[in-house]
Design an enzyme around this catalytic site. Structure first.
Site, PDB file in Angstrom:
ATOM      1  N   SER A  64       0.738  19.127  12.542  1.00  0.00           N
ATOM      2  CA  SER A  64       1.120  19.652  11.232  1.00  0.00           C
ATOM      3  C   SER A  64       0.570  21.058  11.083  1.00  0.00           C
ATOM      4  O   SER A  64      -0.439  21.420  11.704  1.00  0.00           O
ATOM      5  CB  SER A  64       0.548  18.764  10.118  1.00  0.00           C
ATOM      6  OG  SER A  64       0.696  19.379   8.847  1.00  0.00           O
ATOM      7  N   TYR A  94      -6.902  14.717   6.191  1.00  0.00           N
ATOM      8  CA  TYR A  94      -5.677  15.102   6.887  1.00  0.00           C
ATOM      9  C   TYR A  94      -5.887  16.402   7.663  1.00  0.00           C
ATOM     10  O   TYR A  94      -5.498  16.503   8.832  1.00  0.00           O
ATOM     11  CB  TYR A  94      -4.548  15.256   5.871  1.00  0.00           C
ATOM     12  CG  TYR A  94      -3.170  15.383   6.484  1.00  0.00           C
ATOM     13  CD1 TYR A  94      -2.593  14.326   7.171  1.00  0.00           C
ATOM     14  CD2 TYR A  94      -2.434  16.568   6.350  1.00  0.00           C
ATOM     15  CE1 TYR A  94      -1.321  14.426   7.719  1.00  0.00           C
ATOM     16  CE2 TYR A  94      -1.162  16.677   6.895  1.00  0.00           C
ATOM     17  CZ  TYR A  94      -0.617  15.605   7.580  1.00  0.00           C
ATOM     18  OH  TYR A  94       0.641  15.719   8.127  1.00  0.00           O
TER      19      TYR A  94
END
Length: 250
Positions: free
Chosen positions: A138, A151
Site C-alpha cells: 500500500s 496498518y
C-alpha cells in the site's frame, strides 16, 4: 500452462487478478479465507474456465494452515511459478486505543502471511531457478497516515521486506516486487461513507480512485517477461497519492 497462487482471491483486487491471469491462459489457484463466501464467484469462474481454476480455503496467517495448503498444492501440481500475496486487512485507530489483539491480527495477516507463503513455495522456485513473488502492499507502507499506526507499520514492514527478499533470491532467478495501491474501488473501500469516498477521489491528482482491474494489470506486467529487469521494487499504483510534500499550493 503456468501456475499462480493468489491469496485473498475471492474479492476485490484478488478477484480481478484471478480473472486477469485466467484470461491469459494461466492456471490460477485461489486461496481464500472463507470458501462459502467465495463459492458463487468460484462456480462462475469454473463455468467459464473449468479446471483452469481451483480454490482452497486457507488462513494465510496460520502456519499450520499454510503448510497443509502447500502440501495439497504441491501434490496436485508439478510446480508453482508465481505467488501473489494479496490477502490483507485494514485497522484504523490511535495507537494508545488499539488493542493488542488488533495489532497482532494486522501484523499476522499483512506481514506474517508473506513470510509463511514465501517459506512454503520459494524452495520449489529456487530448485527450478525461476519464479515470481508479488506482495500487495500500500502507499501507506511508504508514508505515514493519521489514525493508521498498525496498518502503516505492517505495510512499512513489507516495503523493506521486498528488498531483502529480492537480494536473497535473485541469484535463483526469482524476482520479488511489491505493488503499492492507494484507495481502490474494492468492497472494503465501498464500506466507507460517501463523504470519505469523495474526499479520497478529490485528493487524488487524477480525481478518482483506482479500479481493481488496474492493479491486476500492474501485477500481470510485473510477472511478464516485459518486466524481466524489475525486482525489489515498490511499484506505485496509487492514482498519485504519495507524490506530494504536503506543502500548500502557491
Amino acid at each position: 500452462m503456468s501456475n499462480i497462487i493468489i491469496t485473498g482471491a475471492g474479492t476485490g483486487m484478488g478477484l480481478s487478478m484471478t480473472k486477469k491471469f485466467l484470461a491469459n491462459d494461466w492456471h490460477v489457484i485461489m486461496a481464500v479465507r472463507n470458501a462459502a463466501k467465495a463459492e458463487k464467484v468460484y462456480q462462475e469462474l469454473q463455468d467459464q474456465y473449468g479446471d483452469q481454476v481451483a480454490m482452497y480455503q486457507v488462513d494465510v496467517s496460520n502456519g499450520q494452515a499454510v503448510a497443509k495448503f502447500a502440501e495439497q498444492v504441491n501434490t496436485q501440481y508439478n510446480q508453482v511459478d508465481t505467488v501473489i500475496s494479496n490477502a490483507g486487512i485494514f485497522t484504523g485507530s490511535l495507537l494508545h486505543e488499539l488493542s493488542k489483539e488488533a495489532w497482532d491480527k494486522t501484523m499476522a495477516v499483512d506481514v506474517k502471511s508473506i513470510f509463511l507463503m514465501t517459506k512454503a513455495f520459494v524452495p520449489g522456485m529456487m530448485a527450478r531457478h525461476a519464479g515470481n513473488i508479488i506482495n500487495i502492499s500500500s502507499v501507506a507502507g511508504l508514508l505515514g497516515d493519521y489514525n493508521m499506526p498498525a496498518y502503516n507499520a505492517a505495510k512499512g514492514a513489507g516495503t523493506n521486506l521486498v528488498r531483502s527478499m529480492a537480494l536473497d533470491y535473485g541469484q535463483y532467478g526469482i524476482r520479488v516486487n511489491n505493488i503499492n495501491p492507494g484507495a481502490t474501488n474494492t468492497p472494503m473501500f465501498q464500506g466507507n461513507s460517501e463523504e470519505v469516498k469523495a474526499a479520497y477521489r478529490n485528493d487524488s491528482p487524477l480525481k478518482r480512485i483506482a479500479e481493481p482491474e488496474e492493479i491486476a494489470n500492474v501485477a500481470y506486467f510485473l510477472v511478464s517477461d516485459q518486466a524481466s529487469a524489475i525486482t525489489g521494487q515498490n511499484v506505485g499504483a496509487s492514482m498519485g497519492y504519495g507524490i506530494w510534500t504536503g506543502q500548500p499550493k502557491q
